[in-house]
Design a protein around this motif. Structure first.
Motif, PDB file in Angstrom:
ATOM      1  N   LEU A 156     166.609  75.843  82.733  1.00  0.00           N
ATOM      2  CA  LEU A 156     166.681  75.788  81.269  1.00  0.00           C
ATOM      3  C   LEU A 156     166.258  77.113  80.643  1.00  0.00           C
ATOM      4  CD1 LEU A 156     167.541  73.602  79.330  1.00  0.00           C
ATOM      5  CD2 LEU A 156     165.159  72.926  79.089  1.00  0.00           C
ATOM      6  N   ALA A 157     165.244  77.739  81.196  1.00  0.00           N
ATOM      7  CA  ALA A 157     164.804  79.041  80.667  1.00  0.00           C
ATOM      8  C   ALA A 157     165.901  80.089  80.828  1.00  0.00           C
ATOM      9  CB  ALA A 157     163.527  79.492  81.389  1.00  0.00           C
ATOM     10  N   ASP A 158     166.561  80.099  81.970  1.00  0.00           N
ATOM     11  CA  ASP A 158     167.643  81.063  82.192  1.00  0.00           C
ATOM     12  C   ASP A 158     168.795  80.826  81.222  1.00  0.00           C
ATOM     13  OD1 ASP A 158     166.215  82.281  84.191  1.00  0.00           O
ATOM     14  OD2 ASP A 158     167.378  81.440  85.849  1.00  0.00           O
ATOM     15  N   LEU A 159     169.131  79.570  80.988  1.00  0.00           N
ATOM     16  CA  LEU A 159     170.228  79.266  80.064  1.00  0.00           C
ATOM     17  C   LEU A 159     169.912  79.731  78.645  1.00  0.00           C
ATOM     18  CD1 LEU A 159     171.214  75.664  81.231  1.00  0.00           C
ATOM     19  CD2 LEU A 159     172.638  77.719  81.387  1.00  0.00           C
ATOM     20  N   ASN A 160     168.647  79.669  78.294  1.00  0.00           N
ATOM     21  CA  ASN A 160     168.245  80.017  76.928  1.00  0.00           C
ATOM     22  C   ASN A 160     167.704  81.439  76.812  1.00  0.00           C
ATOM     23  OD1 ASN A 160     168.949  77.501  75.806  1.00  0.00           O
ATOM     24  ND2 ASN A 160     167.051  76.596  76.584  1.00  0.00           N
ATOM     25  N   GLY A 161     167.787  82.202  77.892  1.00  0.00           N
ATOM     26  CA  GLY A 161     167.368  83.594  77.848  1.00  0.00           C
ATOM     27  C   GLY A 161     165.876  83.792  77.679  1.00  0.00           C
ATOM     28  N   ARG A 162     165.094  82.846  78.182  1.00  0.00           N
ATOM     29  CA  ARG A 162     163.630  82.946  78.091  1.00  0.00           C
ATOM     30  C   ARG A 162     163.054  83.281  79.467  1.00  0.00           C
ATOM     31  NH1 ARG A 162     161.856  78.419  77.891  1.00  0.00           N
ATOM     32  NH2 ARG A 162     163.517  76.944  77.479  1.00  0.00           N
ATOM     33  N   PRO A 163     161.830  83.829  79.495  1.00  0.00           N
ATOM     34  CA  PRO A 163     161.188  84.060  80.799  1.00  0.00           C
ATOM     35  C   PRO A 163     161.043  82.749  81.572  1.00  0.00           C
ATOM     36  CG  PRO A 163     160.001  85.198  79.055  1.00  0.00           C
ATOM     37  CD  PRO A 163     160.996  84.303  78.361  1.00  0.00           C
ATOM     38  N   ALA A 164     161.369  82.785  82.839  1.00  0.00           N
ATOM     39  CA  ALA A 164     161.337  81.563  83.654  1.00  0.00           C
ATOM     40  C   ALA A 164     160.044  81.478  84.459  1.00  0.00           C
ATOM     41  CB  ALA A 164     162.536  81.548  84.601  1.00  0.00           C
ATOM     42  N   PRO A 165     159.587  80.257  84.767  1.00  0.00           N
ATOM     43  CA  PRO A 165     158.425  80.107  85.659  1.00  0.00           C
ATOM     44  C   PRO A 165     158.706  80.743  87.012  1.00  0.00           C
ATOM     45  CG  PRO A 165     158.999  78.017  84.625  1.00  0.00           C
ATOM     46  CD  PRO A 165     160.119  78.965  84.319  1.00  0.00           C
ATOM     47  N   GLN A 166     157.642  81.122  87.690  1.00  0.00           N
ATOM     48  CA  GLN A 166     157.770  81.681  89.028  1.00  0.00           C
ATOM     49  C   GLN A 166     157.091  80.781  90.050  1.00  0.00           C
ATOM     50  OE1 GLN A 166     156.471  85.808  89.062  1.00  0.00           O
ATOM     51  NE2 GLN A 166     158.559  86.441  88.586  1.00  0.00           N
ATOM     52  N   HIS A 167     157.492  80.974  91.282  1.00  0.00           N
ATOM     53  CA  HIS A 167     156.978  80.144  92.359  1.00  0.00           C
ATOM     54  C   HIS A 167     155.475  80.324  92.560  1.00  0.00           C
ATOM     55  CE1 HIS A 167     156.852  78.008  96.148  1.00  0.00           C
ATOM     56  NE2 HIS A 167     156.261  79.038  96.720  1.00  0.00           N
ATOM     57  N   LYS A 168     154.820  79.223  92.865  1.00  0.00           N
ATOM     58  CA  LYS A 168     153.412  79.248  93.267  1.00  0.00           C
ATOM     59  C   LYS A 168     153.290  78.442  94.558  1.00  0.00           C
ATOM     60  CE  LYS A 168     151.657  79.373  88.506  1.00  0.00           C
ATOM     61  NZ  LYS A 168     150.895  78.619  87.476  1.00  0.00           N
ATOM     62  N   GLY A 169     152.582  78.981  95.513  1.00  0.00           N
ATOM     63  CA  GLY A 169     152.430  78.299  96.794  1.00  0.00           C
ATOM     64  C   GLY A 169     151.720  76.958  96.647  1.00  0.00           C
ATOM     65  N   TYR A 170     152.073  76.047  97.536  1.00  0.00           N
ATOM     66  CA  TYR A 170     151.461  74.717  97.529  1.00  0.00           C
ATOM     67  C   TYR A 170     150.065  74.806  98.151  1.00  0.00           C
ATOM     68  CZ  TYR A 170     151.719  69.620  97.434  1.00  0.00           C
ATOM     69  OH  TYR A 170     151.516  68.297  97.143  1.00  0.00           O
ATOM     70  N   MET A 171     149.172  73.947  97.698  1.00  0.00           N
ATOM     71  CA  MET A 171     147.817  73.960  98.254  1.00  0.00           C
ATOM     72  C   MET A 171     147.848  73.583  99.733  1.00  0.00           C
ATOM     73  SD  MET A 171     146.183  70.436  96.783  1.00  0.00           S
ATOM     74  CE  MET A 171     146.822  68.838  97.234  1.00  0.00           C
ATOM     75  N   ASP A 172     146.807  73.995 100.453  1.00  0.00           N
ATOM     76  CA  ASP A 172     146.703  73.637 101.861  1.00  0.00           C
ATOM     77  C   ASP A 172     146.440  72.139 101.979  1.00  0.00           C
ATOM     78  OD1 ASP A 172     147.074  76.177 102.951  1.00  0.00           O
ATOM     79  OD2 ASP A 172     144.983  76.711 102.649  1.00  0.00           O
ATOM     80  N   ALA A 173     147.412  71.425 102.479  1.00  0.00           N
ATOM     81  CA  ALA A 173     147.261  69.976 102.653  1.00  0.00           C
ATOM     82  C   ALA A 173     148.296  69.480 103.650  1.00  0.00           C
ATOM     83  CB  ALA A 173     147.439  69.249 101.320  1.00  0.00           C
ATOM     84  N   TYR A 174     147.869  68.709 104.609  1.00  0.00           N
ATOM     85  CA  TYR A 174     148.769  68.126 105.604  1.00  0.00           C
ATOM     86  C   TYR A 174     148.367  66.672 105.854  1.00  0.00           C
ATOM     87  CZ  TYR A 174     150.704  72.702 106.838  1.00  0.00           C
ATOM     88  OH  TYR A 174     151.340  73.915 106.794  1.00  0.00           O
TER      89      TYR A 174
END
Length: 399
Positions: free
Chosen positions: A333-351
């Motif tokens: 949605l951000a890309d379609l509207n020309g806004r800055p998009a969220p970026q990836h964040k690593g998942y917490m350590d959990a198994y």
């Protein structure tokens, strides 16, 4: 442009969560543009792939029809070949082998991974798909019936012995589940449950190298209590005529050998014309955009996704694919509207690990502390993670 066509290729964990995320992003934003989602998958159902070890041990349904999951998307049963991004169209073959093209505005590639297979002459059964899981179940159950009637103690013990080659999460869960159900069946057939032997063959020096040593040791202790013997720093080479040869020179007489050798990026990616890493994963930026292809995204096992803050790459687990998918809707949605998009964040350590018989184990690290939950509560948490990955429960996630 009043309607956008969003093509999702692949209905695994990342695919179904991507569909959910994109739909919710458009609804939440009150978008005036409509989005029409088209899912292409070779099957008419979502396969809960991480649960393949369950039908290998007992009769259990692990598929969910797409029509039950989504009432407002178009589902096409087929296999995508070349994606011609310059023309914004994908070529695919339907169930009868006929080729078609489909135009799109946005595309999300989530074809995931496949299970590594042993060489044809290595024998045994690889836990790769539903058909293989059913074959494993039939084999150990037939072995048990023959063992109940066997008079030769050596042959009886061979029939009651199973080798699981490969000690990743799938191998751990498969060995524990098999040990549990084989022991249950032994009681019904008046066989001493102590005769049930399940060997887990681990090429590494310890279990669970992704986490602390103490967690690996505790896992092994739990497995031992449940009837699984772990052999470290050794590989299974071949199963032939009821004998499993190991790299150590040892030979284990066994009625069944199951291979759980880990995952590879889906080789179908090589036909699609996407930029790939040497290992075969799609090259994307920190917002899952495919390199050089505006409007195209890729997440899940098939994409090489790196946390820009830490440089750490995601591994191939459904929890990471789900977290990526939950962010994808806001990115599109951000890309379609020309806004800055969220970026990836690593998942917490959990198994999480299912250990058979409604028992499980969970490890996570928070604030530098290791937290371990075992027993029935551990299994409940494991079950919850399986369910949210397949949209049977709704997690609370932030983009």
């Amino acid at each position: 442009m009043n309607e956008l066509i969003c093509l999702v290729v692949g209905g695994g964990y990342a695919g179904i969560n991507a569909i959910q995320s994109i739909r919710q992003a458009f609804q939440k934003a009150g978008e005036t543009r409509k989005i029409r989602i088209v899912l292409i998958d070779k099957e008419p159902y979502h396969l809960r792939k991480v649960l393949l070890f369950k039908p290998a041990a007992h009769q259990e349904e692990i598929t969910i029809p797409f029509t039950r999951m989504f009432s407002d998307i178009q589902v096409i049963r087929g296999t995508v070949g070349r994606i011609e991004h310059d023309q914004k169209q994908a070529r695919y073959r339907d169930g009868e082998g006929k080729e078609h093209t489909l135009a799109y505005d946005i595309a999300v590639v989530t074809v995931g991974s496949i299970v590594r297979r042993p060489k044809p002459d290595q024998g045994g059964i690889a836990l790769t798909e539903l058909k293989a899981a059913a074959a494993i179940r039939q084999q150990w159950q037939e072995n048990m019936r023959q063992a109940a009637e066997a008079t030769d103690p050596v042959e009886k013990q061979r029939l009651l012995t199973t080798v699981v080659a490969g000690a990743g999460i799938s191998g751990i869960e498969n060995s524990a589940e098999l040990a549990w159900f084989m022991r249950q069946e032994a009681g019904a057939l008046e066989i001493d449950p102590e005769m049930i032997k399940v060997y887990l063959i681990n090429a590494q020096a310890r279990l669970f190298p992704e986490g602390p040593l103490k967690v690996g040791r505790r896992l092994e202790h739990k497995l031992h209590n449940y009837g699984v013997t772990v052999l470290h720093e050794v590989k299974a080479l071949q199963e032939k005529e009821g004998m499993v040869s190991l790299s150590s020179g040892e030979v284990i007489p066994a009625g069944l050998c199951v291979w759980t050798l880990g995952l590879l990026p889906n080789p179908a990616l090589r036909e699609m014309g996407l930029p790939l890493t040497a290992d075969g994963q799609v090259i994307v930026d920190a917002s899952y955009r495919v390199q050089g292809m505006p409007g195209m995204y890729s997440i899940g096992d098939c994409a090489r996704i790196v946390d820009p803050a830490t440089g750490r790459a995601d591994t191939m687990t459904c929890k990471e694919g789900g977290a990526q998918a939950s962010r994808l809707g806001a990115i599109v949605l951000a890309d379609l509207n020309g806004r800055p998009a969220p970026q990836h964040k690593g998942y917490m350590d959990a198994y999480c690990f299912g250990l058979g018989g409604e028992r499980g184990m969970v490890w996570t690290r928070q604030w530098g502390l290791d937290m371990i939950i075992t027993g029935r509560l551990g299994w409940k948490i494991r079950q919850y993670t399986w369910d949210i990955a397949s949209l049977l429960k709704q997690p609370h996630r932030k983009p």
